[in-house]
Structure formats: structure tokens, C-alpha cells
Design a protein around this motif. Structure first.
Motif, PDB file in Angstrom:
ATOM      1  N   GLN A  15     -17.168 -38.237  17.910  1.00  0.00           N
ATOM      2  CA  GLN A  15     -16.069 -38.878  18.619  1.00  0.00           C
ATOM      3  C   GLN A  15     -16.607 -39.780  19.730  1.00  0.00           C
ATOM      4  OE1 GLN A  15     -13.074 -36.190  20.076  1.00  0.00           O
ATOM      5  NE2 GLN A  15     -11.828 -37.829  20.897  1.00  0.00           N
ATOM      6  N   SER A  19     -16.428 -43.776  20.323  1.00  0.00           N
ATOM      7  CA  SER A  19     -15.949 -44.298  21.603  1.00  0.00           C
ATOM      8  C   SER A  19     -16.848 -45.412  22.122  1.00  0.00           C
ATOM      9  CB  SER A  19     -15.889 -43.176  22.648  1.00  0.00           C
ATOM     10  OG  SER A  19     -15.023 -42.169  22.247  1.00  0.00           O
ATOM     11  N   ALA A  72     -13.081 -38.148  13.309  1.00  0.00           N
ATOM     12  CA  ALA A  72     -13.408 -38.027  14.741  1.00  0.00           C
ATOM     13  C   ALA A  72     -13.983 -39.321  15.328  1.00  0.00           C
ATOM     14  CB  ALA A  72     -14.339 -36.850  14.985  1.00  0.00           C
ATOM     15  N   GLY A  76     -12.187 -41.558  18.202  1.00  0.00           N
ATOM     16  CA  GLY A  76     -12.908 -41.911  19.422  1.00  0.00           C
ATOM     17  C   GLY A  76     -12.961 -43.409  19.640  1.00  0.00           C
TER      18      GLY A  76
END
Length: 169
Positions: A15, A19, A72, A76
Motif C-alpha cells: 500500500q 502511495s 492494496a 495506496g
């Protein structure tokens, strides 16, 4: 329990990896398009990624782990995109004299509300018979407010920074 902890750690890493790329992607979008369009894309993508993650895993049982490893980083990527925008957009809203205070307050005020999200998720999931997908659908609507708010603020790309004289100081 040990395997579950390992899965959580891997998901956390994935994640955050997503991001990292999402934050930089927003910056590129904000420069290529404009602030409003970048925020609109980011808020819609964040909302959809939350729905995809929680509804995608709902009822999957043993196969949820592998699917979570795929979803995930996507979640993110999408949910952290707007945070890059805050660091670009908020300073462009305030005159020099107020820039750090205004941008810092605007950026961190959302953390007060976000702090309650885990409690809200758990409470909602319990009221929905344990369904985190339904709870995430409700909590994720906060991004829709961001989407609406995107068009309430001024477009700042290519505009001169506001100066103190613009505010009568």
C-alpha cells in the motif's frame, strides 16, 4: 496469527509503495492539467479504489490474500494522491504573511477528522452485521465531499501568488 501478521506487513508495504507513486502522479497531473482536474481525478480514483478494495475482498475467503496484494497498492496509489495536491494547492491560496500558517492549518485540519475514521469504520461495520465493505462505502464518501469542494476553490495553476495587499494588510 503469525501468517496473518505477515500478510498485514506485506499489504502495508504494498500500500505504501502504491502511495509513493500516487503522490508523484498527482504532481504530474496538476502540472499537465490544472489543480481542479487533478483533484477531481484523485478524489474519484480514491473513492473508487476503496470500493474496489473492500468489495473486491468481501466474501473471498482464502483467495482474499492474493487479491489484497493486488488491490492494496492500487488503493495506496489512489488514496494518497490528494495529499500531494494539498502541498501544491494550499500554499497557493495564502499571501506570504499567512502562507505557512494557512497551508499548515488547512493540511492538518483534515487529520482531526481522519482520526475518527477507524472508529467510524468499526462502528459502522458492526451496525452492518460485520460488513467492512458496506462501512467503507459510507466512510469513503468523504472523497465525494472533496470532489465537490474541488470546484468551490479557485484554480491557482499559472496564477500569481496572493500578496498581503490583496487581503488589505
Amino acid at each position: 496469527p503469525k501468517e496473518r501478521d505477515q500478510v498485514k506487513n506485506i499489504m502495508f508495504f504494498l500500500q505504501n509503495l502504491g502511495s509513493f507513486f500516487g503522490i508523484y502522479t498527482f504532481a504530474i497531473l496538476a502540472e499537465k492539467l490544472n489543480r481542479r482536474k487533478a483533484f477531481a481525478i484523485a478524489f474519484v480514483a480514491a473513492w473508487l479504489s476503496i470500493l474496489a478494495f473492500f468489495w473486491g475482498l468481501a466474501g473471498k475467503g482464502a483467495e482474499a490474500k492474493n487479491l489484497a496484494y493486488i488491490l492494496a497498492p492500487l488503493m495506496g496509489f489512489c488514496t494518497l494522491m490528494p495529499f500531494s495536491g494539498f502541498t501544491i494547492y494550499f500554499p497557493e491560496l495564502f499571501p506570504t504573511r499567512l502562507r505557512t500558517t494557512g497551508a499548515g492549518f488547512a493540511y492538518n485540519a483534515s487529520r482531526v477528522f481522519a482520526g475518527g475514521a477507524p472508529i467510524a469504520m468499526t462502528s459502522l461495520a458492526n451496525s452492518f452485521g460485520g460488513s467492512f465493505a458496506k462501512a467503507a462505502s459510507v466512510v469513503g464518501c468523504i472523497y465525494l465531499l472533496g470532489f465537490v469542494g474541488t470546484f468551490m476553490g479557485p484554480e491557482t495553476k499559472g496564477q500569481p501568488l496572493p500578496e498581503d495587499k490583496d487581503f488589505g494588510f
